[in-house]
Design an enzyme around this catalytic site. Sequence first.
Site, mmCIF file in Angstrom:
data_model
loop_
_atom_site.group_PDB
_atom_site.id
_atom_site.type_symbol
_atom_site.label_atom_id
_atom_site.label_comp_id
_atom_site.label_asym_id
_atom_site.label_seq_id
_atom_site.Cartn_x
_atom_site.Cartn_y
_atom_site.Cartn_z
ATOM 1 N N HIS A 1 3.624 1.764 -1.208
ATOM 2 C CA HIS A 1 4.254 3.081 -1.179
ATOM 3 C C HIS A 1 3.801 3.850 -2.408
ATOM 4 O O HIS A 1 3.640 3.261 -3.478
ATOM 5 C CB HIS A 1 5.785 2.964 -1.168
ATOM 6 C CG HIS A 1 6.433 4.223 -0.705
ATOM 7 N ND1 HIS A 1 6.712 5.262 -1.549
ATOM 8 C CD2 HIS A 1 6.813 4.616 0.537
ATOM 9 C CE1 HIS A 1 7.255 6.243 -0.851
ATOM 10 N NE2 HIS A 1 7.326 5.887 0.413
ATOM 11 N N ASP B 1 8.938 0.905 6.985
ATOM 12 C CA ASP B 1 8.316 0.875 8.304
ATOM 13 C C ASP B 1 7.776 -0.487 8.697
ATOM 14 O O ASP B 1 7.365 -0.686 9.844
ATOM 15 C CB ASP B 1 7.240 1.953 8.399
ATOM 16 C CG ASP B 1 7.899 3.306 8.563
ATOM 17 O OD1 ASP B 1 8.974 3.344 9.176
ATOM 18 O OD2 ASP B 1 7.387 4.301 8.042
HETATM 19 N N1 CMC Z 1 -2.957 -2.947 2.059
HETATM 20 C C1 CMC Z 1 -3.920 -3.295 1.186
HETATM 21 N N2 CMC Z 1 -4.152 -2.654 0.028
HETATM 22 C C2 CMC Z 1 -3.380 -1.606 -0.268
HETATM 23 C C3 CMC Z 1 -2.343 -1.193 0.587
HETATM 24 C C4 CMC Z 1 -2.148 -1.898 1.793
HETATM 25 N N3 CMC Z 1 -1.175 -1.531 2.640
HETATM 26 N N4 CMC Z 1 -1.726 -0.126 0.058
HETATM 27 C C5 CMC Z 1 -2.344 0.136 -1.087
HETATM 28 N N5 CMC Z 1 -3.346 -0.763 -1.307
HETATM 29 C C6 CMC Z 1 -4.214 -0.845 -2.485
HETATM 30 C C7 CMC Z 1 -5.270 0.263 -2.452
HETATM 31 O O1 CMC Z 1 -6.451 -0.180 -1.824
HETATM 32 C C8 CMC Z 1 -5.451 0.560 -3.904
HETATM 33 O O2 CMC Z 1 -6.301 -0.425 -4.448
HETATM 34 P P1 CMC Z 1 -7.268 -0.059 -5.701
HETATM 35 O O3 CMC Z 1 -6.352 0.271 -6.835
HETATM 36 O O4 CMC Z 1 -8.052 -1.303 -5.917
HETATM 37 O O5 CMC Z 1 -8.105 1.113 -5.262
HETATM 38 C C9 CMC Z 1 -4.068 0.343 -4.514
HETATM 39 O O6 CMC Z 1 -3.388 -0.569 -3.628
HETATM 40 C C10 CMC Z 1 -3.244 1.634 -4.609
HETATM 41 O O7 CMC Z 1 -3.213 2.211 -3.300
HETATM 42 P P2 CMC Z 1 -3.355 3.767 -3.039
HETATM 43 O O8 CMC Z 1 -3.885 3.982 -1.668
HETATM 44 O O9 CMC Z 1 -4.063 4.425 -4.159
HETATM 45 O O10 CMC Z 1 -1.827 4.171 -3.083
HETATM 46 P P3 CMC Z 1 -1.235 5.481 -2.493
HETATM 47 O O11 CMC Z 1 -0.009 5.734 -3.268
HETATM 48 O O12 CMC Z 1 -2.245 6.567 -2.465
HETATM 49 O O13 CMC Z 1 -0.888 5.127 -0.961
HETATM 50 C C11 CMC Z 1 0.232 4.312 0.962
HETATM 51 C C12 CMC Z 1 0.368 4.735 -0.519
HETATM 52 C C13 CMC Z 1 1.638 4.140 1.544
HETATM 53 C C14 CMC Z 1 -0.473 5.453 1.736
HETATM 54 C C15 CMC Z 1 -0.576 3.000 1.048
HETATM 55 O O14 CMC Z 1 0.097 1.975 0.352
HETATM 56 C C16 CMC Z 1 -0.834 2.575 2.495
HETATM 57 O O15 CMC Z 1 -1.815 3.047 3.105
HETATM 58 N N6 CMC Z 1 0.041 1.690 3.065
HETATM 59 C C17 CMC Z 1 -0.066 1.316 4.466
HETATM 60 C C18 CMC Z 1 0.506 2.422 5.345
HETATM 61 C C19 CMC Z 1 2.018 2.447 5.311
HETATM 62 O O16 CMC Z 1 2.700 1.426 5.432
HETATM 63 N N7 CMC Z 1 2.574 3.673 5.193
HETATM 64 C C20 CMC Z 1 4.037 3.899 5.275
HETATM 65 C C21 CMC Z 1 4.617 4.359 3.991
HETATM 66 S S1 CMC Z 1 6.416 4.310 4.043
HETATM 67 C C22 CMC Z 1 6.848 5.483 5.217
HETATM 68 C C23 CMC Z 1 6.622 6.877 4.745
HETATM 69 O O17 CMC Z 1 7.190 7.276 3.738
HETATM 70 O O18 CMC Z 1 5.889 7.590 5.442
#
Ligand code: CMC
Length: 437
Positions: free
Chosen positions: A313, A371
Amino acid sequence: MKKDTVSIIDNSTGREEEFPLLKGTLGTPTAEIGTLNKKLGIFTFDPGFMATASCKSAITYIDGDQGVLLYRGYPIDQLAKNSSFLEVAYLLMNGDLPTETELYAFVKEINQHSMLHEALRGFFDGFHYDAHPMAMMVGVVGSLSAFYHSELDMNDPEHRRISAMRMLAKIPTIAAASYRHSVGWPFVYPRLDLEYCENFMNMMFSLPAQKFIDEGHYIDPVTVKALNLLFILHADHEQNASTSTVRLASSTGANPYACISAGIGALWGPAHGGANEAVLSMLAEIGSADKIPEYIAKAKDKNDPFRLMGFGHRVYKNFDPRATIIRETCHEVLEKASMDNDPLFELALALEEYALKDEYFIEKKLYPNVDFYSGIIYKALNIPVDMFTVMFVIARTAGWVSHWLEMMAEPSHRIGRPRQLYTGQPRRDYMDIDKRK
Ligand code: CMC
């Protein structure tokens, strides 16, 4: 440097300017840098809004490190335990919990607005039977503005209030109609004698040939409790992508139905509201517990686009308080649906356990989010998988309309217009086509 200011020095010119440091009632101090360009001739660069507050808001507070979520100051666990979804919607929209009389009037008014104009039924006929219900939601919610010309003066607080009430009332009706169109069932009108979640389940599943209430298995207390809980947990989450979309669209003065439709579009993405549907697809793809290490390795591989859906998240870096609450309900609902030995749920638990012990997930503070569990509950309640994000829409409408009302009541709100760091060609002259290589 004065107290409660921040200084920014442009080292290329040596110029330094002070900016006010704003403090809210809770949370991170925020540098007010709206005059930065005027004073120093520079912009800030913050794609993804990692450190940018886009507005002031008094609706929802999140402390991502401590796993705190407050709606209008009330902790989410207290609301989840004691409230109904409509009571929470009232709270978000109006700022305080309602008295009994206020809640009664609110619920009555929502009920009264829950019907759709008959002409709207025809809109669904334009969609192919296999259209994704989210596609129908974007289209039909946006088209609501065509029916309420006389109450679209956004400078009129009563017009704004009634538009917000209509959206909260009609979106479940549109959601159920989207599902029924896809399965070829006749639409079911809302019923005033049923509670909000009961009414939704009735509009989803009752069949004209079957005396639904007598049969009653869709509207039992565990189902209604679970739906109320899920809707409360999803009702608002401050400036998330879809709410920010609603606010940005609203800043242009666009009508509220168009703005909420834009929010629905933003919610659809798998990184946001589409995650609950994506979790189920992912579990189906993984298939069995022995494949978990393979998929965890894929999630960790930078060259593989696969991510563990329902994990991570932007704000919560310790635990998602919504996930903690929902996890308990998951067991109760699955037990009731005799699904506690469901292989999919067992796989989800095994995946959760494996990921929580993995160094990569620990180090990056990636925990199951709300989720990861919501899709499992919806499945146990017989909600079809492609309706999962639609369920999120119903809940988040309470938050979207609250933010919209808050923003529109703020006389000084301005059009949202970010700037950019241009990386394209510098100026060049037009070349005749016969001279181009
Ligand atoms: N699986 C594997 N690696 C992950 C994941 C994941 N689900 N989420 C983040 N990472 C890694 C990402 O690759 C990055 O690695 P690095 O630092 O080496 O580049 C690091 O963790 C930070 O991730 P980020 O993408 O920069 O983080 P963000 O804050 O931009 O994204 C997120 C947050 C929710 C979009 C992401 O964690 C994700 O895609 N999760 C899966 C989708 C999901 O479950 N979304 C629902 C969120 S809760 C409901 C809502 O509020 O909508």
